[in-house]
Every structure is written in C-alpha cells, then in structure tokens.
Scaffold this active site. Structure first.
Site, short mmCIF file in Angstrom:
data_model
loop_
_atom_site.label_atom_id
_atom_site.label_comp_id
_atom_site.label_asym_id
_atom_site.label_seq_id
_atom_site.Cartn_x
_atom_site.Cartn_y
_atom_site.Cartn_z
N ARG A 4 -8.58 -0.45 5.51
CA ARG A 4 -7.68 0.65 4.75
C ARG A 4 -6.32 0.13 4.38
O ARG A 4 -5.72 0.48 3.46
CB ARG A 4 -7.37 1.72 5.75
CG ARG A 4 -8.54 2.49 6.10
CD ARG A 4 -8.08 3.92 6.91
NE ARG A 4 -7.12 4.62 6.12
CZ ARG A 4 -6.15 5.16 6.89
NH1 ARG A 4 -6.12 5.36 8.16
NH2 ARG A 4 -5.02 5.82 6.34
N LYS A 24 1.04 -1.20 0.04
CA LYS A 24 0.02 0.15 0.09
C LYS A 24 0.96 1.26 0.16
O LYS A 24 0.57 2.25 -0.77
CB LYS A 24 -0.97 -0.10 1.07
CG LYS A 24 -1.39 1.40 1.51
CD LYS A 24 -2.29 1.21 2.91
CE LYS A 24 -1.63 1.65 4.08
NZ LYS A 24 -1.31 2.89 4.51
N ASN A 25 1.94 1.39 0.86
CA ASN A 25 2.47 2.71 0.91
C ASN A 25 3.79 2.83 -0.02
O ASN A 25 4.36 3.67 -0.19
CB ASN A 25 3.45 2.66 2.44
CG ASN A 25 2.32 2.76 3.64
OD1 ASN A 25 1.13 2.87 3.18
ND2 ASN A 25 2.94 2.44 4.62
N ASP A 62 5.01 0.68 11.93
CA ASP A 62 3.84 0.34 11.65
C ASP A 62 3.75 -1.09 11.99
O ASP A 62 2.73 -1.85 11.87
CB ASP A 62 3.74 0.20 9.93
CG ASP A 62 3.67 1.73 9.54
OD1 ASP A 62 3.85 1.93 8.19
OD2 ASP A 62 3.39 2.43 10.32
N ARG A 81 -0.10 14.96 12.26
CA ARG A 81 0.74 14.69 11.06
C ARG A 81 1.15 15.91 10.23
O ARG A 81 0.45 16.34 9.34
CB ARG A 81 -0.36 13.85 10.09
CG ARG A 81 -0.79 12.54 10.83
CD ARG A 81 0.09 11.64 11.10
NE ARG A 81 0.90 10.80 10.06
CZ ARG A 81 0.27 9.73 9.42
NH1 ARG A 81 -0.78 9.33 9.79
NH2 ARG A 81 1.01 9.30 8.58
N CYS A 104 -4.62 12.49 13.05
CA CYS A 104 -5.30 11.19 12.85
C CYS A 104 -4.77 10.32 14.27
O CYS A 104 -4.10 10.98 15.24
CB CYS A 104 -4.89 10.11 11.70
SG CYS A 104 -3.07 9.76 11.96
#
Ligand code: EPZ
Length: 423
Positions: A402, A22-23, A310, A122, A117
């Site tokens: 997500r 995803k990243n 993460d 952020r 968030c």
C-alpha cells in the site's frame, strides 16, 4: 496473498532512490477535481493506495491515465457522479480527501463513512466541523456522509481545526481545498503543517488559488471563482526515506539516499543521531551510516514538525536492539502498536503500557513467522527481519504494498535477501 521470506542478519550498503510521496499524491490528485480540464501529476508512486484513488476518480467521471515516468493525467472536465461508494472507499480510508473538492466543485457530495483500521479509529468529525463552518450541511445516509453546499456556494469563515490529538492532516486538506472556491476569506487555525499539506497548498496556488501562511499552523485563503488544471511534481516521500534510514541503522550498514528532503525529516535525523547514527546531507539527499551499538532513547510522536507517527513502528524495531531501555509514546494514534506483539515474536522485549511501550533492548532478534497488520507496522517487521538471525516469513504483504513500491526491489540490490512468494 503474498508472503516475504527474509534471511538475516544482513548489512545494507549502497544507494536507494526515494519515490514521490504517497501522502502528498493522494490529496493532490483529489485537488485536481477542483479544476475542469486535464491535470498532470508527476512523481506519483506505483502503490495500491494510489490505484484505489485512480479507481475512485474514474467512478466520479474523471478518468485517470497513467503516463510514462510515474506521471498520471486526471481529466476532471466533467464530474458525472459526486459519490464515493463504500466498495471503493472501504479499501482506503484516505479516500475521504475527495470530500472537500467535490463539495466545492459540485455543491453536493456523498462519501462512504471511512471505517476504522488497524492503527485505530479514523473519525472525520473535525473534517465535518470545518466544512460546516464554510456553510455545508451534513447528514448520514446508509453509512454515507452526505453534504450539501448552500445555494450561493460555500462562504469563507474563521475555522479552528485542532482536535484532541492536535491537527488533522486530511482534515486540513479537505477544508483547505473547499475554501479555495468559497466566497470571501477563510482562516484555518491549527492547520496541519506536514510537508504534504505544504505541497498541496503550493499545487493549489499553481491552479489559481490564493493561499498564504503556507507551512504554518494558520492558513489564509482568499476564495476565487474557478481554478485551472495544473502540472505538478509531488515532493519526495519522507516516510519511505525515514524507513530506509532506519534500515541502514538497524543493519549497521551505510546507505546513500537520493530524492529526499532532509528538512522534512529533522526530528527523525535528530533522534537517529542521538542513537549514534551518522547522517550527512548531500545535494541530492543524504548518507546514513551506523557502525556501533544503538544507544537507548525515548521518543514521543507528534504532528509535524515533531517525530512522525508513521515512523514510530520502524523506530521501535531499531530501539529493540538498543543498549538499555527506551520509552516510545504515541500521541497521534494511541492504539498504533500492532507491531509490538509481532516484534516480541522475534525475541524483542516490548511491554505496552497504555499509549506507551517500554522497550528493553536485547542483544539480538531471532527470525520468526510474523503477521503484517498495517502499512508502517509491516515496514517495521521487514526492518527487524533483516537484522534478525535466521529466516523470517512475513504474511499479508499487501499491507506493505500500500505504501512501498515493491520494497524488495529496492532493498535486495543493497544487500537484503527478501523473496516474495505466493502463500
Ligand atoms: C494522515 O492521516 C496520513 N495519511 C497518515 O499516514 C498519518 O499517520 C496521519 O496523517 C498523521 O500524520 C495520509 O496522509 C493519506 P489525521 P489522517 O487526521 O489525515 C484524529 C500512512 O501510514 N482525528 O492527521 O487520516 C485521528 O483519529 C498513513 O501513510 C480526529 O479525532 O490523520 C488521529 O488520532 C497512516 N477527528 C489524529 O486526529 C478527525 O476529524 C491525527 O489524524 C480527524 C482526525
């Protein structure tokens, strides 16, 4: 809103194919804005964050077509409106990665200032500072960041991108993408070295960019006048792979993972092995097995190649069952502990002390209804629920969707008992 009903304890055994990252996909899809024409990105996971970016690119005038086999085609022939509206950007903070490419391609960009968030503020001050050093002028208008390039376009510069928490991943992505079309040479010092940035740089070079020092904290970019459309396959998702490795360990099972680059997970492999987890590399990925009590250990998160933030929540869930006390220190997002209270509801014994958590290992976790709060904290709750005794209910599963493609469809075939229900 969906909930997960999870029975435990279970033991995971079998094979899981890891998805594309995803990243890596998010900044690489944004990079396609730099080249007029149709680019194809392969191995893009089917996630809600990816859907948000597809919607955003469409709003810019660059339609995205989803092809077979997780490929997407982005038509960046014309960018009709270089504006990232609040209604879309607020759904995903990483939308900020359109800032650099739009500034370089269109000379002007307006993006809603990303809000905070669950894992903390952020800010984008380092993104802005880096782009200003390429000549951009910024101002804030009704919550939107507005940037204009000089008349003659962006100009290369020597840029230091380090911040109070080390490097910035998307800040590096934005400045790197903008620098590819800046006049002259740009040097980025203290660039992020995450594999996703390395993948982005390789993709940009396939588009005609001239980037050297890839994978190091010092990137040198020789600006070019145009870039061309690309076909590129994104790297495997190291965070998804690490999550499943921890899943094998916390359930004392055995998983064979394919499509994972072990070199992107050295810090995680090192830590898991120190707990007694057996990890063997294979041509396609690795085999992870655990047949004993988890040993306690301390872990501190750092930018790559350090232990990834993460995977901090997922690793904490594992340490909750260790024999002895562990200390978890979060150096990248010091507030990233939304999972602590929820794990304690499952009979973990965690005590937050500023940017660290003291983990007193317990013999077992007990199922409970818990609340997902952010992507990786939610993954930690799924792992804990699979090891806990009884039936747990995880609310607000959209957080998990997500970053994990229908995680129950990956875990149930290897022994999990996860039912997705409408709340
Ligand atoms: C990327 O976010 C990832 N997201 C995050 O993954 C990941 O946690 C993070 O990098 C760190 O590895 C994507 O790639 C889409 P940062 P990013 O800028 O780039 C501070 C997930 O779960 N900072 O590297 O936004 C910042 O507050 C997500 O997949 C500034 O101070 O993170 C943080 O403390 C969550 N000023 C630290 O740097 C800035 O201008 C690192 O943030 C930018 C960042």
């Amino acid at each position: 809103m969906d909930v997960f009903r999870i029975q435990g304890p279970v033991q995971l055994k079998g094979h899981i194919q890891v998805n594309g990252s995803k990243n890596a996909a998010l900044p690489i899809m944004a990079a396609c804005l730099l080249a007029p024409g149709k680019s194809t990105i392969q191995g893009v996971p089917d996630l809600s964050d990816i859907t948000v970016l597809k919607d955003l690119l469409g709003e810019l005038g660059c339609p995205v077509t989803t092809l077979q086999d997780r490929s997407v085609q982005i038509d960046a022939t014309n960018i009709t409106r270089p504006v990232g509206d609040y209604e879309i950007v607020r759904r995903m903070r990483a939308s900020i990665c359109i800032l650099g490419p739009l500034l370089a391609r269109c000379g002007k960009v307006e993006v809603s200032m990303p809000g905070g968030c669950a894992i903390g503020d952020r800010p984008i001050n380092i993104h802005v500072s880096g782009l200003e050093q390429l000549g951009a002028k910024f101002h804030l208008e009704n919550g939107n960041v507005v940037a204009d390039a000089p008349k003659g376009g962006l100009k290369g510069a020597e840029i230091f991108l380090g911040g109070p928490f080390g490097s910035t991943v998307l800040g590096t992505a934005n400045v790197l993408m903008a620098a590819t079309l800046a006049r002259g040479i740009t040097v980025i010092e203290s660039a992020a070295c995450e594999p996703e940035i390395t993948d982005l740089a390789h993709c940009l070079n396939k588009m005609g960019a001239k980037i050297s020092g890839i994978g190091s904290p010092r990137l040198t970019i020789e600006g070019v006048s145009t870039l061309t459309p690309v076909t590129h396959r994104v790297i495997p998702d190291r965070i998804e792979a690490g999550t499943f490795m921890i899943g094998a360990a916390i359930t004392r099972g055995e998983l064979a993972l394919t499509n994972c680059h072990m070199g992107d997970l050295m810090a995680v492999v090192h830590k898991l092995r120190s707990l007694g987890v057996t990890i063997e590399s294979s041509d396609e990925g690795c085999c992870v097995a655990m047949d004993r009590h988890v040993a306690a250990t301390d872990v501190t998160t750092h930018p790559f190649p350090g232990f990834p933030t993460d995977l901090q929540a997922q690793f904490m869930a594992l340490l909750a069952l260790a024999e002895g006390n562990s200390v978890v220190i979060e150096k990248v997002f010091p507030d990233r502990f939304m999972h602590v209270a929820e794990l304690n509801r499952m009979a973990a014994n965690l005590r937050k002390e500023g940017p660290c958590v003291i983990v007193a290992g317990v013999k077992k976790l007990i199922a409970a209804p818990v609340m997902a709060s952010d992507l990786r904290a939610s993954a930690a709750l799924v792992l804990a629920a699979m090891a806990a005794h009884g039936t747990s209910v995880i609310n607000r599963v959209y957080h998990i969707d997500r970053g994990y493609e229908r995680i129950e469809e990956k875990l149930n075939p290897v022994g999990a008992n996860i039912v997705r229900e409408k709340a």
